[in-house]
Design a protein around this motif. Structure first.
Motif, short mmCIF file in Angstrom:
data_model
loop_
_atom_site.label_atom_id
_atom_site.label_comp_id
_atom_site.label_asym_id
_atom_site.label_seq_id
_atom_site.Cartn_x
_atom_site.Cartn_y
_atom_site.Cartn_z
N THR A 1 74.55 -4.81 53.96
CA THR A 1 74.73 -3.41 54.34
C THR A 1 73.38 -2.71 54.31
OG1 THR A 1 76.96 -3.38 53.43
CG2 THR A 1 75.89 -1.25 53.75
N ILE A 2 73.06 -2.03 55.40
CA ILE A 2 71.80 -1.30 55.48
C ILE A 2 72.13 0.17 55.68
CG2 ILE A 2 69.65 -1.00 56.77
CD1 ILE A 2 70.02 -3.96 57.67
N LEU A 3 71.70 1.00 54.74
CA LEU A 3 71.96 2.44 54.81
C LEU A 3 70.64 3.19 54.67
CD1 LEU A 3 75.03 2.66 52.41
CD2 LEU A 3 75.08 2.76 54.89
N ARG A 4 70.56 4.33 55.32
CA ARG A 4 69.38 5.20 55.13
C ARG A 4 69.42 5.76 53.70
NH1 ARG A 4 70.44 9.19 59.94
NH2 ARG A 4 72.21 9.33 58.57
N GLY A 5 68.24 5.95 53.13
CA GLY A 5 68.14 6.44 51.75
C GLY A 5 68.84 7.76 51.53
#
Length: 91
Positions: free
Chosen positions: A41-45
């Motif tokens: 899973t890649i999410l913006r900070g």
């Protein structure tokens, strides 16, 4: 924290399976391309911080937490709900 300098078209590889490539550098920021396995899973900070803040303010409602995660990471497997496990054990 590791700090690297990269130019457009250059990349870094993380743990052998995640590649981050610099796509463009502009005055207002940098455009990055990220290749990773689908289970990552890649999410913006700022989204992660928003979820953390919402979690601190929200009542302990597992259904609301699952709904929020479903909006932010569609297709991600929800974590098992500890309260449901406790209820099953008590029954």
């Amino acid at each position: 924290m590791l700090i690297l300098g990269r130019r457009v078209g250059e990349s870094i590889v993380i743990d052998g399976g995640i590649t981050v490539t610099v796509l463009a550098c502009e005055r207002g920021g940098v455009r990055l391309g990220i290749q990773a396995p689908s289970e990552i899973t890649i999410l913006r900070g700022e989204i992660v911080r928003q979820v953390e803040e919402s979690n601190r303010r929200a009542p302990a409602d597992p259904a609301a937490a699952r709904a929020l995660m479903a909006r932010l990471a569609p297709g991600a497997e929800p974590a098992p709900d500890a309260t449901q496990s406790a209820r099953k054990d008590a029954a």
